[in-house]
Design an enzyme around this catalytic site. Structure first.
Site, PDB file in Angstrom:
ATOM      1  N   ASN A 188       0.870  -1.172   0.000  1.00  0.00           N
ATOM      2  CA  ASN A 188       0.000   0.000   0.000  1.00  0.00           C
ATOM      3  C   ASN A 188       0.908   1.224   0.000  1.00  0.00           C
ATOM      4  O   ASN A 188       1.542   1.527   1.001  1.00  0.00           O
ATOM      5  CB  ASN A 188      -0.893  -0.022   1.254  1.00  0.00           C
ATOM      6  CG  ASN A 188      -1.709   1.245   1.408  1.00  0.00           C
ATOM      7  OD1 ASN A 188      -1.759   2.083   0.494  1.00  0.00           O
ATOM      8  ND2 ASN A 188      -2.355   1.405   2.550  1.00  0.00           N
ATOM      9  N   LYS A 245       0.083   4.262  -0.194  1.00  0.00           N
ATOM     10  CA  LYS A 245      -0.515   5.456   0.450  1.00  0.00           C
ATOM     11  C   LYS A 245      -0.263   6.703  -0.420  1.00  0.00           C
ATOM     12  O   LYS A 245      -0.269   6.582  -1.647  1.00  0.00           O
ATOM     13  CB  LYS A 245       0.015   5.603   1.883  1.00  0.00           C
ATOM     14  CG  LYS A 245      -0.145   4.300   2.676  1.00  0.00           C
ATOM     15  CD  LYS A 245       0.069   4.440   4.155  1.00  0.00           C
ATOM     16  CE  LYS A 245      -0.143   3.091   4.829  1.00  0.00           C
ATOM     17  NZ  LYS A 245      -0.069   3.148   6.286  1.00  0.00           N
ATOM     18  N   HIS A 291      -9.494   1.525   4.753  1.00  0.00           N
ATOM     19  CA  HIS A 291      -8.244   1.618   5.520  1.00  0.00           C
ATOM     20  C   HIS A 291      -8.479   2.522   6.735  1.00  0.00           C
ATOM     21  O   HIS A 291      -9.244   3.489   6.646  1.00  0.00           O
ATOM     22  CB  HIS A 291      -7.130   2.180   4.628  1.00  0.00           C
ATOM     23  CG  HIS A 291      -5.777   2.042   5.255  1.00  0.00           C
ATOM     24  ND1 HIS A 291      -5.331   2.904   6.237  1.00  0.00           N
ATOM     25  CD2 HIS A 291      -4.790   1.131   5.066  1.00  0.00           C
ATOM     26  CE1 HIS A 291      -4.117   2.516   6.621  1.00  0.00           C
ATOM     27  NE2 HIS A 291      -3.767   1.451   5.928  1.00  0.00           N
ATOM     28  N   GLU A 314      -6.794   4.812   7.926  1.00  0.00           N
ATOM     29  CA  GLU A 314      -6.499   6.232   7.671  1.00  0.00           C
ATOM     30  C   GLU A 314      -7.695   6.906   7.001  1.00  0.00           C
ATOM     31  O   GLU A 314      -7.906   8.111   7.161  1.00  0.00           O
ATOM     32  CB  GLU A 314      -5.226   6.345   6.819  1.00  0.00           C
ATOM     33  CG  GLU A 314      -3.983   6.027   7.665  1.00  0.00           C
ATOM     34  CD  GLU A 314      -2.823   5.421   6.916  1.00  0.00           C
ATOM     35  OE1 GLU A 314      -2.792   5.478   5.669  1.00  0.00           O
ATOM     36  OE2 GLU A 314      -1.928   4.860   7.586  1.00  0.00           O
ATOM     37  N   GLU A 353      -5.525  -4.677  10.551  1.00  0.00           N
ATOM     38  CA  GLU A 353      -4.452  -3.715  10.764  1.00  0.00           C
ATOM     39  C   GLU A 353      -4.702  -2.956  12.076  1.00  0.00           C
ATOM     40  O   GLU A 353      -5.478  -1.990  12.093  1.00  0.00           O
ATOM     41  CB  GLU A 353      -4.396  -2.706   9.612  1.00  0.00           C
ATOM     42  CG  GLU A 353      -4.142  -3.325   8.252  1.00  0.00           C
ATOM     43  CD  GLU A 353      -3.549  -2.314   7.279  1.00  0.00           C
ATOM     44  OE1 GLU A 353      -2.457  -2.583   6.772  1.00  0.00           O
ATOM     45  OE2 GLU A 353      -4.164  -1.252   7.057  1.00  0.00           O
ATOM     46  N   GLY A 408       2.852   2.048  10.831  1.00  0.00           N
ATOM     47  CA  GLY A 408       3.898   3.064  10.716  1.00  0.00           C
ATOM     48  C   GLY A 408       4.642   3.356  12.008  1.00  0.00           C
ATOM     49  O   GLY A 408       5.363   4.348  12.106  1.00  0.00           O
ATOM     50  N   SER A 455       3.397  -2.324  10.300  1.00  0.00           N
ATOM     51  CA  SER A 455       4.839  -2.483  10.561  1.00  0.00           C
ATOM     52  C   SER A 455       5.386  -3.854  10.192  1.00  0.00           C
ATOM     53  O   SER A 455       6.325  -4.341  10.820  1.00  0.00           O
ATOM     54  CB  SER A 455       5.167  -2.150  12.021  1.00  0.00           C
ATOM     55  OG  SER A 455       4.861  -0.793  12.293  1.00  0.00           O
TER      56      SER A 455
HETATM   57  P1  13P Z   1       3.136   0.184   7.558  1.00  0.00           P
HETATM   58  O1  13P Z   1       3.560  -1.138   6.959  1.00  0.00           O
HETATM   59  O2  13P Z   1       3.909   1.341   7.049  1.00  0.00           O
HETATM   60  O3  13P Z   1       3.045   0.100   9.051  1.00  0.00           O
HETATM   61  O4  13P Z   1       1.629   0.419   7.039  1.00  0.00           O
HETATM   62  C1  13P Z   1       0.700  -0.582   7.177  1.00  0.00           C
HETATM   63  C2  13P Z   1      -0.516  -0.188   6.432  1.00  0.00           C
HETATM   64  O5  13P Z   1      -1.232   0.699   6.839  1.00  0.00           O
HETATM   65  C3  13P Z   1      -0.806  -0.892   5.181  1.00  0.00           C
HETATM   66  O6  13P Z   1      -2.078  -0.593   4.719  1.00  0.00           O
END
Ligand code: 13P
Length: 244
Positions: free
Chosen positions: A8, A10, A91, A93, A161, A167, A206
């Site tokens: 992803n 982002k 997601h 976010e 997640e 992150g 992560s």
């Molecule tokens: P990270 O792997 O950067 O922690 O992000 C995970 C994520 O949100 C994937 O959709």
């Protein structure tokens, strides 16, 4: 069940990254026993798919309608038109920044399916919810509300997640991942029968080259949804290798 490893990106990536995307696409031919995909910013999808037509490239969201007065949104047929074959939906976010609800997410997943896209629907608890002992209840509630009734393993995957692991470099204990993925599996089976056994449940938050082998060996962890460590082929490959 073949492992599913999805990047992803982002809000990262411009035309200068097309070469990196093509290096990631090359991994898919190198590791045929792993299903690999990358979800790009909408602006890059058409250019990436034009030069890598055999690689699974997806979006990171879609609107639940086909077209209309929704400034700034991208519809499922638009993603298909750009060459995408999948999309992430719901997601955390987007649940927090764009106030997406389970009902929105469910409608988006149905719309994506109607357009012929595969979907990865995300669920996950915040740290406050976990600390309050509500992680299972929150995640299973999101799952119940976000998945359409006609979901099948052919087009739908789920990503667990934990928000606090995204992150941050922190991951849950192995036993907490096992407990959550087992609970998700149980709910999928009780709702979708034998299809629920086959719907892939990805872990995200992560995941990297160091912890992927451990995470991917946990029962009911059928793949990973990877942010930061999917941005270069060099960081992404060890995760794919662990899945293979
Ligand atoms: P990270 O792997 O950067 O922690 O992000 C995970 C994520 O949100 C994937 O959709």
């Amino acid at each position: 069940m073949q492992k599913y490893i999805v990047g992803n990106w982002k809000m990262n990536g411009t035309s200068s990254d097309l070469q990196e995307i093509s290096a990631i696409a090359a991994l898919a031919t190198q590791y045929p026993l792993v299903d690999i995909a990358i979800c790009l910013p909408a602006t890059l999808i058409a250019r990436a798919t034009a030069s890598m037509p055999d690689f699974a490239i997806g979006g990171q969201d879609c609107h639940h309608e086909v077209s209309g007065a929704h400034t700034g949104c991208v519809s499922p047929p638009m993603l298909v038109d750009a060459g995408a074959t999948l999309t992430i939906i719901g997601h955390s976010e987007r649940r927090s920044d764009q106030y997406e609800t389970n009902a929105n997410i469910c409608a988006k997943a149905s719309a994506a399916h109607a357009a012929g896209l595969k979907s990865i629907v995300c669920v996950g608890e915040t740290l406050a919810e976990r600390d309050a002992g509500q992680a299972l209840e929150i995640v299973l509630g999101q799952l119940e509300g976000s998945l359409p009734d006609d979901a099948t393993a052919d087009w739908l995957s789920v990503a667990y997640e934990p928000v606090w692991a995204i992150g941050t470099g922190r991951i849950p204990d192995e036993s907490d991942v096992a407990e959550m993925h087992f609970a998700i599996r149980k709910q999928l089976i009780s709702r979708f029968g034998s299809n629920g056994e086959m719907i892939r449940i990805l872990y995200g938050g992560s995941m990297n080259g160091e912890n992927a082998s451990m995470l991917l060996a946990i029962p009911n962890v059928d793949g990973g949804l990877i942010g930061g460590a999917s941005l270069t082929a060099v960081k992404f490959e060890p995760i794919i290798k662990a899945a293979a």
